[in-house]
Motif scaffolding. Structure first.
Motif, short mmCIF file in Angstrom:
data_model
loop_
_atom_site.label_atom_id
_atom_site.label_comp_id
_atom_site.label_asym_id
_atom_site.label_seq_id
_atom_site.Cartn_x
_atom_site.Cartn_y
_atom_site.Cartn_z
N LEU A 1 2.98 16.30 29.00
CA LEU A 1 1.43 16.80 28.83
C LEU A 1 1.07 17.39 27.22
N GLY A 2 2.09 17.72 26.52
CA GLY A 2 1.72 18.07 25.29
C GLY A 2 1.33 16.83 24.27
N ILE A 3 2.15 15.91 24.48
CA ILE A 3 1.90 14.62 23.98
C ILE A 3 0.65 13.95 24.33
N LEU A 4 -0.01 14.00 25.60
CA LEU A 4 -1.25 13.52 25.99
C LEU A 4 -2.22 14.35 25.48
N ALA A 5 -2.10 15.81 25.33
CA ALA A 5 -3.06 16.75 24.65
C ALA A 5 -3.25 16.41 23.32
N GLY A 6 -2.33 16.14 22.63
CA GLY A 6 -2.01 15.59 21.12
C GLY A 6 -2.94 14.40 20.94
N GLY A 7 -2.80 13.50 21.86
CA GLY A 7 -3.46 12.31 21.55
C GLY A 7 -5.07 12.46 21.77
N PHE A 8 -5.45 13.39 22.74
CA PHE A 8 -6.94 13.78 22.88
C PHE A 8 -7.40 14.28 21.68
N TRP A 9 -6.56 15.42 21.22
CA TRP A 9 -7.10 15.95 20.02
C TRP A 9 -7.06 14.83 18.69
N LEU A 10 -6.04 14.19 18.54
CA LEU A 10 -6.13 13.07 17.37
C LEU A 10 -7.20 12.19 17.60
N THR A 11 -7.72 11.76 18.75
CA THR A 11 -8.67 10.91 18.97
C THR A 11 -10.00 11.44 18.67
N SER A 12 -10.29 12.53 18.90
CA SER A 12 -11.61 13.27 18.68
C SER A 12 -11.50 13.59 17.37
N ARG A 13 -10.42 13.91 16.60
CA ARG A 13 -10.59 14.08 15.14
C ARG A 13 -11.14 12.88 14.37
N VAL A 14 -10.40 11.53 14.87
CA VAL A 14 -10.81 10.30 14.38
C VAL A 14 -12.40 9.98 14.58
N LYS A 15 -12.65 10.15 15.81
CA LYS A 15 -14.09 9.89 16.01
C LYS A 15 -15.18 10.68 15.51
#
Length: 121
Positions: free
Chosen positions: A27-41
């Motif tokens: 769950l932490g890895i998934l949440a980190g992926g969403f966070w990183l994607t939002s930063r890039v976008k």
């Protein structure tokens, strides 16, 4: 159930704790992926506004041009000479053909390699 699996299941809950920790890590890895994607976008340039969209040229839409094209001849090596290597060949450009007759496939052929037809017999 075998005796070994019974002993593992009845152990002091260590297996349950390990599975819980693994689930939290996923769950932490998934949440980190969403966070990183939002930063890039967020760092991307904004979408173009309607007035910045491409426009048609003044003379209207561009239409298709039909023409026959023929390729350049492949150079022939001199008699008794060494065969040509790929770096000795230039890009084989095409040029407009003087003939206005469209090439046609021979009757009974499929028209392409592997087209499923019987081919010319």
């Amino acid at each position: 159930m075998s005796t070994a699996s019974t002993q593992l299941a009845a152990a002091s809950g260590l297996m349950s704790l390990v599975l819980f920790v693994v689930a939290m890590a996923v769950l932490g890895i998934l949440a980190g992926g969403f966070w990183l994607t939002s930063r890039v976008k967020y760092r991307e340039s904004p979408r173009p506004r309607p007035e910045e969209q491409p426009k048609l040229p003044p003379e209207g839409p561009v239409h298709e041009v039909r023409e026959n094209r023929e390729s350049q001849e492949v150079p022939v090596p001199p008699e008794g000479g060494r065969p040509l290597t790929p770096y000795q060949l230039s890009n084989q450009d095409t040029r407009p053909s003087a003939s206005k007759e469209r090439p046609r496939w021979s009757r009974g052929s499929s028209g392409s390699f592997g087209g499923g037809g019987l081919g010319a017999h």
